[in-house]
Enzyme design. Structure first.
Site, PDB file in Angstrom:
ATOM      1  CB  ALA A  73     -11.853  49.323 -33.246  1.00 11.70           C
ATOM      2  N   GLY A 123     -11.735  44.986 -28.926  1.00  8.57           N
ATOM      3  CA  GLY A 123     -12.429  45.807 -27.950  1.00  8.57           C
ATOM      4  C   GLY A 123     -13.674  45.144 -27.402  1.00  8.57           C
ATOM      5  CD  GLU A 126      -9.196  46.115 -24.881  1.00  9.56           C
ATOM      6  OE1 GLU A 126      -8.356  46.510 -24.059  1.00  9.56           O
ATOM      7  OE2 GLU A 126      -9.399  46.680 -25.979  1.00  9.56           O
ATOM      8  CD  GLU A 146      -6.898  44.004 -29.356  1.00  8.53           C
ATOM      9  OE1 GLU A 146      -7.921  44.532 -28.893  1.00  8.53           O
ATOM     10  OE2 GLU A 146      -6.638  42.783 -29.216  1.00  8.53           O
TER      11      GLU A 146
END
Length: 278
Positions: A73, A123, A126, A146
């Site tokens: 992000a 992300g 992910e 994170e």
């Protein structure tokens, strides 16, 4: 090669087709290490939804322009939202049914490949975990950092890494926020399939995609559906859901099963056709 009639996108996503039946999507914010923006996520959602319904496209490859696959992000923008108090993170996560970048929780019926150079973080990692096959450059790094920023790998990273690596190894990455090498990602954690020189990552991913394309598209898509169901259900429930599902019906009632069996008997390569829309 330009794929057939893709939806319009911004400059943040490059859409191309390096081979027949293969779609290549390139994250295109190299100066920002391909950090995800709402625009890039919207572009990915539109193109991947179109890909799902386009019969002539059977495999998609995700990669990043520049030196990093995806840094996750945009934390500067996120910080601005947090400091202003205008965020609704929990609602946003639930509303975003396809997850980070419209990929990390997407249950696609078609194979998704990742071609990773430089690194995949947060992300971006992910996204990698929800791909079906991962080609990594020998310089690639992977992390779910994170917890180091006070947030959570909530967009699918926790269950996917736990399924792939097991509880204890997943905890090692998730609770420590530790960065791992491509070699460890393949040999210890198990979410990288192949490691090649960085300059050959996309080329290798295309070769893998073409190997998949050499198989019946209905059979590949039905098998992919079986893999997804296996993560959600026990064996008996998965079998019943799968065998009576639309994907299996497409296999057993379609033309490619006839072609595959006929080609075997005639000792020749099968000539597959685009599958019917489900």
């Amino acid at each position: 090669m330009t794929p057939p009639n893709p939806p319009p996108t911004s400059s943040e996503l490059i859409v191309s087709s390096p081979a027949e039946h293969v779609l290549l999507l390139t994250f295109n914010r190299p100066k920002q290490l391909n950090a995800m923006t709402p625009q890039m996520s919207a572009d990915l959602r539109a193109v991947l939804n179109w890909f799902e319904d386009e019969p002539s496209l059977w495999v998609v490859i995700l990669t990043g322009a520049g030196r990093v696959f995806c840094a996750g992000a945009d934390l500067k923008a996120w910080n601005n939202d947090q400091q202003s108090g205008i965020t609704n993170e929990q609602e946003d996560v639930v509303a975003n049914v396809y997850g980070f970048g419209s990929v990390s929780r997407r249950q696609s019926k078609k194979p998704i490949l990742a071609a990773v150079t430089g690194g995949a973080y947060g992300g971006g990692m992910e996204i990698v975990l929800n791909c079906d096959y991962v080609v990594a450059g020998n310089d690639a790094k992977f992390a779910l950092p994170e917890v180091k920023r006070g947030v959570i790998a909530i967009q699918g990273g926790i269950p996917r890494l736990s399924q792939i690596a097991g509880h204890h190894l997943a905890s090692e990455m998730l609770l420590l926020g530790r960065t791992v090498s491509a070699a460890d990602a393949q040999g210890r954690y198990g979410f990288v399939n192949r490691i090649v020189p960085a300059s050959e990552v996309v080329k290798t991913a295309v070769e893998v995609a073409l190997e998949i394309v050499g198989n019946s598209p209905e059979a590949v898509q039905a098998t992919k559906r079986g893999l997804v169901l296996s993560q959600e259900h026990g064996h008996s429930q998965m079998l019943l859901s799968h065998v009576w599902g639309e994907e299996c019906k497409s296999v057993y009632k379609g033309n490619n099963i006839k072609e595959g069996l006929k080609a075997f008997g005639e000792k020749r390569a099968p000539r597959w056709t685009n599958p019917a829309k489900l």
